[in-house]
Design a protein around this motif. Sequence first.
Motif, PDB file in Angstrom:
ATOM      1  N   GLU A  76       4.333  19.963  14.927  1.00  0.00           N
ATOM      2  CA  GLU A  76       4.524  21.374  15.267  1.00  0.00           C
ATOM      3  C   GLU A  76       5.624  21.600  16.294  1.00  0.00           C
ATOM      4  O   GLU A  76       6.016  22.731  16.550  1.00  0.00           O
ATOM      5  N   MET A  77       6.103  20.537  16.913  1.00  0.00           N
ATOM      6  CA  MET A  77       7.018  20.676  18.042  1.00  0.00           C
ATOM      7  C   MET A  77       8.411  21.108  17.614  1.00  0.00           C
ATOM      8  O   MET A  77       8.906  20.699  16.568  1.00  0.00           O
ATOM      9  N   SER A  78       9.058  21.887  18.449  1.00  0.00           N
ATOM     10  CA  SER A  78      10.482  22.142  18.283  1.00  0.00           C
ATOM     11  C   SER A  78      11.233  20.833  18.506  1.00  0.00           C
ATOM     12  O   SER A  78      10.975  20.112  19.476  1.00  0.00           O
ATOM     13  N   HIS A  79      12.166  20.548  17.618  1.00  0.00           N
ATOM     14  CA  HIS A  79      12.923  19.303  17.783  1.00  0.00           C
ATOM     15  C   HIS A  79      13.857  19.368  18.989  1.00  0.00           C
ATOM     16  O   HIS A  79      14.388  18.338  19.409  1.00  0.00           O
ATOM     17  N   ARG A  80      14.038  20.539  19.539  1.00  0.00           N
ATOM     18  CA  ARG A  80      14.880  20.678  20.730  1.00  0.00           C
ATOM     19  C   ARG A  80      14.056  20.881  22.015  1.00  0.00           C
ATOM     20  O   ARG A  80      14.622  21.043  23.095  1.00  0.00           O
ATOM     21  N   GLY A  81      12.732  20.870  21.867  1.00  0.00           N
ATOM     22  CA  GLY A  81      11.881  21.029  23.039  1.00  0.00           C
ATOM     23  C   GLY A  81      11.812  19.750  23.861  1.00  0.00           C
ATOM     24  O   GLY A  81      12.168  18.659  23.406  1.00  0.00           O
ATOM     25  N   THR A 103      12.165  15.834  22.506  1.00  0.00           N
ATOM     26  CA  THR A 103      13.354  15.167  23.059  1.00  0.00           C
ATOM     27  C   THR A 103      12.970  13.870  23.751  1.00  0.00           C
ATOM     28  O   THR A 103      13.653  12.849  23.626  1.00  0.00           O
ATOM     29  N   THR A 148      17.528  19.777  11.745  1.00  0.00           N
ATOM     30  CA  THR A 148      16.197  19.349  12.157  1.00  0.00           C
ATOM     31  C   THR A 148      15.924  17.941  11.640  1.00  0.00           C
ATOM     32  O   THR A 148      15.919  17.719  10.422  1.00  0.00           O
ATOM     33  N   THR A 184      10.901  14.739  12.274  1.00  0.00           N
ATOM     34  CA  THR A 184      10.280  14.531  13.581  1.00  0.00           C
ATOM     35  C   THR A 184       9.073  13.606  13.546  1.00  0.00           C
ATOM     36  O   THR A 184       8.933  12.739  14.407  1.00  0.00           O
TER      37      THR A 184
END
Length: 363
Positions: A38-43, A47, A241, A244
């Motif tokens: 569920e995470m943003s790949h830029r969060g 990271t 993206t 992940t």
Amino acid sequence: MNQIYNFSAGPATLPREILQLARDEMLDWHGSGMSVMEMSHRGLEFTSIIEDLEQDLRELVNIPPNYKVLFLQGGASSQFAMVPMNLLRGKTKADYIHTGQWSDKAINEANRYCFVNIAASSEDARFTYVPPQDQWHLDSDAAYVHMTSNETIGGVEFHWTPEPPSDHDIPIVADMSSNILSRPLDVTRYGLIYAGAQKNLGPAGLVLVIIREDLAGFAQPGTPTLFDYQAHIKHNSMYNTPPTYAIYITGLVIKWLKRQGGLAAIEQTNIRKSALLYDLIDSCDFYQCPVDVPDRSRMNIPFTLRNPALDALFLEQAEANGLVQLKGHRSVGGMRASLYNAMPMDGVVQLIEFMKEFANKNA
């Protein structure tokens, strides 16, 4: 749950402790309240995952600073095109070593972009050996030399690292999809290494690329941005993206490998596992392995039964004993046992005991 041993060539077995940890972290990764999926790949959370993976991988393999590590999509098959798109660097030729079906696929794709010189081939013996380097006929005008370090289907493996050509400066490119991290690796002997994750690294959906930085930035005119290594280097594998969850699992596998003692230790385990199975195959005439002994793969062991009419019964009874995915590739038939890093010794021992019993009952 019944214990099974999965001998699939890929997607392949993963360390059980990794699957259990991923299960425990599925709904809440490290107190974030989120699944990794569920995470943003830029969060900050993801990271930290991808940066940790790269650091662990660099430490495990001893990757020099002048090599870039990329986590991409498209599987290893995408690299069949990306390699010539990026590494021709104004040249029109490339050398390929033809050792089986995966190198054949790479050759067919590269033919779209350049003239492919088959510098060596084992097709004369149905791809049952690795052509020695003194029989390679390299083209002095080639942009690179491509090799497949382990042929998953045929069970043929390079147990030596090619010497860079002395008469002309071209990099060696290696598809290491099915044996990467199964033994120590000197990255500096290669210009580019690529590997699909679903055999020794993690789940399907990720391809690892390790590229010497001076080889990037020369994509062919018209190359889509997504196929340009430099774009991925510039954006730290975040141009689009990334896969992940596959990256997360791969990170756990790399940490697991470090806990096993690193690549030298895992190599010794792999030698012992494969030797046990080859010794059984060679000790009787009920089973045969077609590959020349010096070039037999530690990762993928093909074998046939003396009587092919027993194949279906062998597979049926093997599965009943918790030994699954032993059917050989459709193009070659027979059987194939894949003994990747995550296959425990107990699985190999149980397979051997079953094979002994089956041979005794059906001889």
